[in-house]
Design a protein around this motif. Structure first.
Motif, PDB file in Angstrom:
ATOM      1  N   ALA A  45       0.845  -1.195   0.000  1.00 24.78           N
ATOM      2  CA  ALA A  45       0.000   0.000   0.000  1.00 24.78           C
ATOM      3  C   ALA A  45       0.880   1.245   0.000  1.00 24.78           C
ATOM      4  O   ALA A  45       1.840   1.336   0.772  1.00 24.78           O
ATOM      5  CB  ALA A  45      -0.916   0.000   1.208  1.00 24.78           C
ATOM      6  N   TYR A  46       0.556   2.173  -0.861  1.00 23.64           N
ATOM      7  CA  TYR A  46       1.230   3.461  -0.910  1.00 23.64           C
ATOM      8  C   TYR A  46       0.183   4.521  -0.599  1.00 23.64           C
ATOM      9  O   TYR A  46      -0.913   4.506  -1.172  1.00 23.64           O
ATOM     10  CB  TYR A  46       1.815   3.722  -2.303  1.00 23.64           C
ATOM     11  CG  TYR A  46       2.925   2.770  -2.671  1.00 23.64           C
ATOM     12  CD1 TYR A  46       4.245   3.065  -2.382  1.00 23.64           C
ATOM     13  CD2 TYR A  46       2.643   1.568  -3.316  1.00 23.64           C
ATOM     14  CE1 TYR A  46       5.261   2.191  -2.719  1.00 23.64           C
ATOM     15  CE2 TYR A  46       3.654   0.685  -3.661  1.00 23.64           C
ATOM     16  CZ  TYR A  46       4.963   0.998  -3.359  1.00 23.64           C
ATOM     17  OH  TYR A  46       5.970   0.134  -3.698  1.00 23.64           O
ATOM     18  N   ALA A  47       0.510   5.443   0.302  1.00 25.68           N
ATOM     19  CA  ALA A  47      -0.458   6.451   0.726  1.00 25.68           C
ATOM     20  C   ALA A  47       0.120   7.854   0.609  1.00 25.68           C
ATOM     21  O   ALA A  47       1.307   8.078   0.857  1.00 25.68           O
ATOM     22  CB  ALA A  47      -0.893   6.189   2.163  1.00 25.68           C
ATOM     23  N   ILE A  48      -0.749   8.760   0.201  1.00 25.40           N
ATOM     24  CA  ILE A  48      -0.406  10.178   0.185  1.00 25.40           C
ATOM     25  C   ILE A  48      -1.486  10.914   0.964  1.00 25.40           C
ATOM     26  O   ILE A  48      -2.594  10.396   1.138  1.00 25.40           O
ATOM     27  CB  ILE A  48      -0.319  10.741  -1.254  1.00 25.40           C
ATOM     28  CG1 ILE A  48      -1.653  10.592  -1.986  1.00 25.40           C
ATOM     29  CG2 ILE A  48       0.807  10.073  -2.036  1.00 25.40           C
ATOM     30  CD1 ILE A  48      -1.705  11.305  -3.327  1.00 25.40           C
ATOM     31  N   HIS A  75       2.713   6.566 -11.399  1.00 27.76           N
ATOM     32  CA  HIS A  75       3.340   6.016 -12.603  1.00 27.76           C
ATOM     33  C   HIS A  75       4.618   5.246 -12.262  1.00 27.76           C
ATOM     34  O   HIS A  75       4.841   4.139 -12.768  1.00 27.76           O
ATOM     35  CB  HIS A  75       3.635   7.136 -13.590  1.00 27.76           C
ATOM     36  CG  HIS A  75       4.145   6.661 -14.908  1.00 27.76           C
ATOM     37  ND1 HIS A  75       3.396   5.896 -15.774  1.00 27.76           N
ATOM     38  CD2 HIS A  75       5.349   6.828 -15.513  1.00 27.76           C
ATOM     39  CE1 HIS A  75       4.108   5.615 -16.848  1.00 27.76           C
ATOM     40  NE2 HIS A  75       5.300   6.175 -16.714  1.00 27.76           N
ATOM     41  N   SER A  76       5.457   5.813 -11.402  1.00 25.88           N
ATOM     42  CA  SER A  76       6.711   5.132 -11.054  1.00 25.88           C
ATOM     43  C   SER A  76       6.451   3.851 -10.266  1.00 25.88           C
ATOM     44  O   SER A  76       7.147   2.852 -10.446  1.00 25.88           O
ATOM     45  CB  SER A  76       7.648   6.063 -10.293  1.00 25.88           C
ATOM     46  OG  SER A  76       7.119   6.390  -9.034  1.00 25.88           O
ATOM     47  N   ILE A  77       5.438   3.857  -9.408  1.00 23.93           N
ATOM     48  CA  ILE A  77       5.074   2.645  -8.671  1.00 23.93           C
ATOM     49  C   ILE A  77       4.604   1.571  -9.653  1.00 23.93           C
ATOM     50  O   ILE A  77       4.994   0.405  -9.565  1.00 23.93           O
ATOM     51  CB  ILE A  77       3.999   2.946  -7.614  1.00 23.93           C
ATOM     52  CG1 ILE A  77       4.602   3.767  -6.476  1.00 23.93           C
ATOM     53  CG2 ILE A  77       3.373   1.658  -7.080  1.00 23.93           C
ATOM     54  CD1 ILE A  77       3.587   4.364  -5.527  1.00 23.93           C
ATOM     55  N   ILE A  82       4.293  -5.707 -10.425  1.00 24.13           N
ATOM     56  CA  ILE A  82       3.974  -6.912 -11.187  1.00 24.13           C
ATOM     57  C   ILE A  82       3.002  -6.609 -12.322  1.00 24.13           C
ATOM     58  O   ILE A  82       2.920  -7.355 -13.301  1.00 24.13           O
ATOM     59  CB  ILE A  82       3.417  -8.005 -10.240  1.00 24.13           C
ATOM     60  CG1 ILE A  82       3.487  -9.379 -10.907  1.00 24.13           C
ATOM     61  CG2 ILE A  82       2.004  -7.666  -9.795  1.00 24.13           C
ATOM     62  CD1 ILE A  82       3.188 -10.531  -9.951  1.00 24.13           C
ATOM     63  N   GLN A  83       2.283  -5.497 -12.240  1.00 20.41           N
ATOM     64  CA  GLN A  83       1.291  -5.133 -13.254  1.00 20.41           C
ATOM     65  C   GLN A  83       1.900  -4.557 -14.534  1.00 20.41           C
ATOM     66  O   GLN A  83       1.219  -4.433 -15.536  1.00 20.41           O
ATOM     67  CB  GLN A  83       0.301  -4.114 -12.686  1.00 20.41           C
ATOM     68  CG  GLN A  83      -0.575  -4.674 -11.610  1.00 20.41           C
ATOM     69  CD  GLN A  83      -1.611  -3.656 -11.175  1.00 20.41           C
ATOM     70  OE1 GLN A  83      -2.065  -2.853 -11.975  1.00 20.41           O
ATOM     71  NE2 GLN A  83      -1.977  -3.703  -9.921  1.00 20.41           N
ATOM     72  N   ASN A  84       3.163  -4.193 -14.509  1.00 19.69           N
ATOM     73  CA  ASN A  84       3.785  -3.589 -15.684  1.00 19.69           C
ATOM     74  C   ASN A  84       4.058  -4.666 -16.726  1.00 19.69           C
ATOM     75  O   ASN A  84       5.062  -5.360 -16.680  1.00 19.69           O
ATOM     76  CB  ASN A  84       5.077  -2.871 -15.309  1.00 19.69           C
ATOM     77  CG  ASN A  84       5.708  -2.173 -16.491  1.00 19.69           C
ATOM     78  OD1 ASN A  84       5.201  -2.196 -17.603  1.00 19.69           O
ATOM     79  ND2 ASN A  84       6.848  -1.549 -16.246  1.00 19.69           N
ATOM     80  N   LYS A  85       3.160  -4.774 -17.685  1.00 20.68           N
ATOM     81  CA  LYS A  85       3.277  -5.828 -18.691  1.00 20.68           C
ATOM     82  C   LYS A  85       4.373  -5.538 -19.715  1.00 20.68           C
ATOM     83  O   LYS A  85       4.708  -6.395 -20.514  1.00 20.68           O
ATOM     84  CB  LYS A  85       1.933  -6.049 -19.383  1.00 20.68           C
ATOM     85  CG  LYS A  85       1.429  -4.855 -20.147  1.00 20.68           C
ATOM     86  CD  LYS A  85       0.068  -5.122 -20.740  1.00 20.68           C
ATOM     87  CE  LYS A  85      -0.456  -3.894 -21.458  1.00 20.68           C
ATOM     88  NZ  LYS A  85      -1.773  -4.114 -21.997  1.00 20.68           N
ATOM     89  N   HIS A  86       4.945  -4.338 -19.703  1.00 24.96           N
ATOM     90  CA  HIS A  86       5.983  -3.986 -20.670  1.00 24.96           C
ATOM     91  C   HIS A  86       7.396  -4.222 -20.138  1.00 24.96           C
ATOM     92  O   HIS A  86       8.353  -4.103 -20.892  1.00 24.96           O
ATOM     93  CB  HIS A  86       5.827  -2.530 -21.114  1.00 24.96           C
ATOM     94  CG  HIS A  86       4.495  -2.257 -21.735  1.00 24.96           C
ATOM     95  ND1 HIS A  86       4.106  -2.808 -22.929  1.00 24.96           N
ATOM     96  CD2 HIS A  86       3.439  -1.527 -21.305  1.00 24.96           C
ATOM     97  CE1 HIS A  86       2.884  -2.426 -23.226  1.00 24.96           C
ATOM     98  NE2 HIS A  86       2.449  -1.643 -22.254  1.00 24.96           N
ATOM     99  N   ALA A  87       7.529  -4.534 -18.859  1.00 24.77           N
ATOM    100  CA  ALA A  87       8.856  -4.761 -18.277  1.00 24.77           C
ATOM    101  C   ALA A  87       9.359  -6.150 -18.649  1.00 24.77           C
ATOM    102  O   ALA A  87       8.582  -7.096 -18.756  1.00 24.77           O
ATOM    103  CB  ALA A  87       8.801  -4.628 -16.758  1.00 24.77           C
ATOM    104  N   LYS A  98      -1.449  -1.002  -4.190  1.00 24.50           N
ATOM    105  CA  LYS A  98      -2.692  -0.241  -4.095  1.00 24.50           C
ATOM    106  C   LYS A  98      -2.304   1.175  -3.702  1.00 24.50           C
ATOM    107  O   LYS A  98      -1.403   1.381  -2.894  1.00 24.50           O
ATOM    108  CB  LYS A  98      -3.629  -0.822  -3.037  1.00 24.50           C
ATOM    109  CG  LYS A  98      -4.401  -2.009  -3.517  1.00 24.50           C
ATOM    110  CD  LYS A  98      -5.564  -2.278  -2.601  1.00 24.50           C
ATOM    111  CE  LYS A  98      -6.416  -3.332  -3.236  1.00 24.50           C
ATOM    112  NZ  LYS A  98      -7.814  -3.159  -2.962  1.00 24.50           N
ATOM    113  N   LEU A  99      -2.992   2.129  -4.286  1.00 16.58           N
ATOM    114  CA  LEU A  99      -2.728   3.535  -4.013  1.00 16.58           C
ATOM    115  C   LEU A  99      -3.867   4.110  -3.173  1.00 16.58           C
ATOM    116  O   LEU A  99      -5.037   3.877  -3.479  1.00 16.58           O
ATOM    117  CB  LEU A  99      -2.626   4.319  -5.323  1.00 16.58           C
ATOM    118  CG  LEU A  99      -1.567   3.842  -6.313  1.00 16.58           C
ATOM    119  CD1 LEU A  99      -1.718   4.579  -7.642  1.00 16.58           C
ATOM    120  CD2 LEU A  99      -0.179   4.045  -5.741  1.00 16.58           C
TER     121      LEU A  99
END
Length: 145
Positions: A45-48, A75-77, A82-87, A98-99
């Motif tokens: 979890a990332y929170a702002i 975007h950087s997260i 694991i969701q970055n299908k282009h990596a 989760k944001l």
């Protein structure tokens, strides 16, 4: 600008998806994690916190740096998840994310800030300050915290 960052992050898939959308996105690239790996991946979890909104109903040209920062962070997260299908395999994380955006209750839920944060896949939560200012002891803390 905020429009550019918003457009760039529109490619970020929803973090709360059903298994059919995960299957279709994961099968599109051969180096993608299988559906079961994504659904079983540990979630970070990332929170702002957002205490003010630079946009008003009458002006959308206010300083958008607050929202730009939230967009850049999202975007950087995503790029390291694991969701970055282009990596490629060596760049892909084993973790999902989760944001969360804790938005002060003084900002209306109909504000442009809310809608932008939601479009960036933040789970927006309206919260008040945890400790009322009159309960904070010490002038330094009252002014600086």
């Amino acid at each position: 600008t905020i429009e550019t960052l918003t457009d760039a992050t529109n490619a970020i898939p929803e973090t709360e998806t059903d298994s059919s959308s995960l299957k279709s996105s994961s099968s599109s690239k051969s180096n993608s994690k299988p559906e079961s790996a994504i659904s079983q991946a540990p979630v970070i979890a990332y929170a702002i916190s957002i205490t003010s909104c630079p946009f008003t109903d009458s002006s959308s040209s206010s300083n958008p740096s607050l929202i730009d920062g939230a967009a850049a962070l999202a975007h950087s997260i995503h790029l390291t998840s694991i969701q970055n299908k282009h990596a490629n395999k060596s760049q892909k994380s084993n973790y999902d994310y989760k944001l969360y955006a804790f938005v002060h209750t003084s900002i209306p839920s109909t504000s442009k800030c809310h809608s932008i944060l939601k479009s960036l896949n933040y789970n927006v939560m309206n919260v008040d300050i945890p400790v009322p200012l009159e309960e904070i002891q010490g002038e330094y803390l009252k002014e600086k915290v």
